[in-house]
Structure formats: structure tokens, C-alpha cells
Design a protein around this motif. Structure first.
Motif, PDB file in Angstrom:
ATOM      1  N   ILE A   1       5.761  -6.569 -14.881  1.00 26.27           N
ATOM      2  CA  ILE A   1       7.200  -6.336 -15.655  1.00 26.27           C
ATOM      3  C   ILE A   1       7.949  -5.642 -14.240  1.00 26.27           C
ATOM      4  CG2 ILE A   1       6.736  -5.242 -18.105  1.00 26.27           C
ATOM      5  CD1 ILE A   1       7.095  -2.278 -16.516  1.00 26.27           C
ATOM      6  N   THR A   2       8.777  -6.047 -13.659  1.00 33.38           N
ATOM      7  CA  THR A   2      10.288  -5.848 -12.691  1.00 33.38           C
ATOM      8  C   THR A   2      10.108  -4.547 -12.860  1.00 33.38           C
ATOM      9  OG1 THR A   2      11.894  -5.948 -13.878  1.00 33.38           O
ATOM     10  CG2 THR A   2      10.686  -8.223 -12.621  1.00 33.38           C
ATOM     11  N   GLN A   3      10.340  -3.621 -11.652  1.00 34.55           N
ATOM     12  CA  GLN A   3      10.849  -2.441 -11.584  1.00 34.55           C
ATOM     13  C   GLN A   3      12.187  -1.895 -12.629  1.00 34.55           C
ATOM     14  OE1 GLN A   3      12.040  -2.760  -7.469  1.00 34.55           O
ATOM     15  NE2 GLN A   3       9.573  -2.529  -7.233  1.00 34.55           N
ATOM     16  N   ARG A   4      12.945  -2.534 -12.507  1.00 37.26           N
ATOM     17  CA  ARG A   4      14.599  -2.587 -14.260  1.00 37.26           C
ATOM     18  C   ARG A   4      13.844  -2.734 -15.253  1.00 37.26           C
ATOM     19  NH1 ARG A   4      16.770  -5.918 -10.280  1.00 37.26           N
ATOM     20  NH2 ARG A   4      19.047  -4.514  -9.769  1.00 37.26           N
ATOM     21  N   MET A   5      12.468  -3.175 -15.573  1.00 32.67           N
ATOM     22  CA  MET A   5      11.668  -3.328 -16.603  1.00 32.67           C
ATOM     23  C   MET A   5      11.498  -1.975 -17.050  1.00 32.67           C
ATOM     24  SD  MET A   5      10.886  -7.364 -16.547  1.00 32.67           S
ATOM     25  CE  MET A   5      10.061  -7.448 -18.199  1.00 32.67           C
TER      26      MET A   5
ATOM     27  N   HIS B   1       4.212  -2.446 -13.436  1.00 36.02           N
ATOM     28  CA  HIS B   1       4.845  -3.398 -12.623  1.00 36.02           C
ATOM     29  C   HIS B   1       3.645  -2.998 -11.650  1.00 36.02           C
ATOM     30  CE1 HIS B   1       7.197  -3.946  -9.596  1.00 36.02           C
ATOM     31  NE2 HIS B   1       7.286  -3.289  -8.436  1.00 36.02           N
TER      32      HIS B   1
ATOM     33  N   THR C   1      18.908   2.099 -14.542  1.00 35.35           N
ATOM     34  CA  THR C   1      17.364   1.142 -13.872  1.00 35.35           C
ATOM     35  C   THR C   1      18.007   1.816 -12.300  1.00 35.35           C
ATOM     36  OG1 THR C   1      19.693  -0.248 -13.399  1.00 35.35           O
ATOM     37  CG2 THR C   1      18.399  -0.896 -15.609  1.00 35.35           C
TER      38      THR C   1
END
Lengths: 208, 178
Positions: free
Chosen positions: A143-147, A138, A156
């Protein structure tokens, strides 16, 4: 001062290798011990009163932990009044399992961050180490935090929370962990943060 | 200072759950600064209900509850992203996120991230709810992707995307290094 790379384990020397696995296992299980070790590793040499002051833990606890770390062979005591504690950075790399001071720092954060202690309570220290790697992706902009949730198989909201909570381990590790790029091959230098913060912890005055 | 605030009660202000998780619970200095900047601007933050459960997972339910009681945040059943421009915005944001990583494709992108691009456009076009929409996030990667979507559709003047750090400064006591 950049810590001196000392040990790469398990080496051909089975006995030394197994001993080091046991040492790292002990640190992974004991966040407060890991905290003293990582502090000295990154910011040492430091005296025991300095460690007590910096980490705000009782003097007797510091002395006990330093004694344990010395018995484990990963810190050395030098000098006389004041006695300075120096730590050797550990690294375990075997079959894709990597432990370096950055991972131990994440473990130590359980002592100061309730999001990290909650995470380990729910998912264990192995998942925390995996979260360190994902958080690195991240902060490296991939990648996003949710990914982070999917590869770790966690909700999530917990993913967002642990990515944010691990920021100190990544920011300080990037500066002080000589094996940082072993955890983050190829992306170690891409890791950056939204805001600048000072990763140099001042050593408190050694008078106690 | 108010005229410099990126927040305005005239805007529909969508907030991602990561902002609440990053700001933390009442009692911390960071939460106090966040609360103050939102209340001073006279804004009510809209939390889409589809991401509401993340608030509890992220351990900040007390923060959202307090904000609701004080009237500066509320959970809303956000509209379905159905307008073609809105779905396009969402698709662009999803592709922008996927393109950040060589080994991820669009299917690996968590839906809730690009949905904020879609929602922003939907609010703008649907029901004449607002002339201007602001999205607040604490995720730099999502923020960049939403910006790409908004600017490629020509909505830059009507939709702004900001991060928590555009609202508050970080202070030393926000985090313990070790």
C-alpha cells in the motif's frame, strides 16, 4: 546474538500470564523504560554505563530503569564489575492483540522522534501499534503511505508522517525481534527500505 | 555536478507532500541537503494545492513556508485532470497500486497518489505548459505505479518520476535507531 525466545503469554499459568500483561502494560505506558528494555533486548548484554552512553540518558535514570526492569523479571543482571544486563524478549499474543519488542520499540521512539510523540499524544499508544502494522504493509510494497490513513482513521498527512517515522522500529525489528513475523504474518520477509542503513548499534566502550 | 542532476528549470517539477514530510523542517541536515539540491538546480517545485493541507498535518509547514519565501517551491492550483490521456494515466496508476495488495481494490486507493500520474500528463498536453515534466515523490509504491502509467502511454521520454533518494543520499544522522 539472537535473543532466546522465552515466554509466550498468557499461558495456562494464569498468574504468570497476568503478571506479564502488567509488565507489558507498564512498558507501553513508559517510553523511556521501554527504550532501555528494547536497547538491551536487541543489543545486549550491555553494562549500565554502555546503556547510558548509547541512549544519552543520565546514569541515575539508567540505574532506576534497570532496577525496575529487573523487578519486573524481564532483565537479568550477571557478572561482577562489569555487571551485564540481559533482556528476555517478551511476546503477548491474545485475541489478535500482539505485542513484541518491535511494538515496544515504536513506543520508545517517542523519546527520540517528535513525530512519534505527537502521534501518541493525539491518538494513543493503541493506534501507534496499529500504525506499526500498517507501516509494515507499506514497506512490504502493498500500500502507499496515504493508504495507511483510512484503516487508522487519521488524516493523510499524519499517515505519511508516522509511516516514515516508524522506519527504525521496522528495520531493526526485522533483524533483531524474534517475534517479528508474529506482527507481520506472511509479509515479514517482504519488508524493505529505499535506502540501506546499518541497524547494528555499536556497543559503546564499557569504561565510563 | 549540475549536468547530472535529474532536476532542470526547463521542466515542470511536481512535488508530492511526502517529500517535504520526509525531508523534515529547517534545522535538520536532511532538510539542508534537500534545499541545497533544489536551489542549485534553479528549480521551483510545484505543490498541488489539493495536497497542501497534508503539509500541516505532517508537521512540516515551516519547511514549505521557508521554501516559498526563498522561491524554490510554490503551491499551485494544478489543472483538473480532464484530458483523456491524463485520466487514463491516472486510472492505470490507480489499478497498479490496487494490484499490489490482494485484499485492496481500486476504491481503496487514496486518490491523491494516482493523481500525480494524471497531473503529469495534463501538464504535458494542456496549455503547452511544458515539454518535460518531473514528478518527485518519497513513496516507492506510488512511484512505481506512476512509472507504469507513464511508460504504458509512451511518455517515458517526457515525464520522469524520481524519489527523494535520487536527489539526496541518506546520512547517518538522518535517523536515530533507538
Amino acid at each position: 546474538m539472537t535473543p532466546r525466545p522465552v515466554s509466550e503469554t498468557p499461558s495456562q499459568d494464569l498468574e504468570a500470564g497476568i503478571n506479564q500483561l502488567a509488565t507489558v502494560g507498564r512498558l507501553l505506558e513508559h517510553p523511556e523504560l521501554a527504550r532501555v528494555y528494547v536497547y538491551v533486548c536487541y543489543y545486549g548484554p550491555a553494562t549500565r554505563p554502555q546503556i547510558k552512553e548509547a541512549l544519552q540518558i543520565p546514569k541515575t535514570t539508567v540505574y532506576d530503569h534497570v532496577e525496575t526492569l529487573e523487578a519486573l523479571g524481564i532483565v537479568t543482571l550477571e557478572g561482577d564489575r562489569p555487571v551485564e544486563v540481559t533482556a528476555e524478549p517478551v511476546q503477548i499474543t491474545t485475541d489478535g492483540i500482539v505485542v513484541t519488542p518491535t511494538i515496544l520499540h515504536a513506543v520508545a521512539l517517542q523519546e527520540v522522534d517528535e513525530d512519534v510523540s505527537y502521534f501518541v499524544e493525539r491518538h494513543g499508544v493503541g493506534k501507534l501499534a496499529a500504525a506499526v502494522r500498517q507501516a509494515g504493509l507499506h514497506y512490504a510494497g502493498q500500500i502507499t503511505q496515504r493508504m495507511v490513513a483510512d484503516p487508522l482513521d487519521i488524516p493523510t498527512g499524519e499517515a505519511i508522517s508516522i509511516v516514515l517515522a516508524l522506519r527504525p522500529a521496522l528495520a531493526v525489528g526485522q533483524e533483531y525481534d524474534p517475534y517479528f513475523d508474529v506482527i507481520f504474518p506472511e509479509i515479514a520477509s517482504d519488508i524493505e527500505f529505499e535506502t540501506d542503513f546499518d541497524v547494528a548499534a555499536p556497543l559503546p566502550n564499557s569504561e565510563s | 555536478m549540475d549536468e547530472l542532476s535529474p532536476l532542470s528549470p526547463e521542466h515542470v517539477t511536481l512535488v508530492d507532500t511526502n517529500v517535504f514530510i520526509s525531508a523534515g523542517n529547517p534545522g535538520t541536515s536532511k532538510h539542508r541537503r534537500f534545499r541545497q539540491v533544489v536551489r542549485r538546480a534553479g528549480v521551483t517545485l510545484l505543490v498541488p494545492s489539493r495536497v497542501e493541507e497534508e503539509i500541516e498535518q505532517g508537521g512540516v509547514k515551516p519547511a514549505l513556508e521557508r521554501a516559498r519565501e526563498e522561491g524554490w517551491a510554490k503551491t499551485v492550483d494544478a489543472p483538473t485532470v480532464s484530458h483523456s490521456k491524463a485520466t487514463t494515466a491516472q486510472d492505470i496508476a490507480r489499478r497498479a497500486i490496487a494490484s499490489k495488495s490482494v485484499d485492496k481494490d481500486e476504491h481503496d486507493v487514496e486518490k491523491a497518489d494516482p493523481v500525480f500520474a494524471g497531473l503529469a500528463v495534463e501538464y504535458l498536453l494542456d496549455k503547452k505548459m511544458a515539454d518535460t515534466v518531473t514528478v518527485i515523490t518519497a513513496d516507492r509504491i506510488a512511484c512505481e505505479a506512476i512509472e507504469i502509467a507513464i511508460s504504458s502511454l509512451g511518455y517515458t521520454g517526457q515525464v520522469s518520476i524520481i524519489t527523494l533518494w535520487d536527489l539526496i543520499d541518506e546520512e547517518d544522522d538522518d535517523l536515530t535507531l533507538i
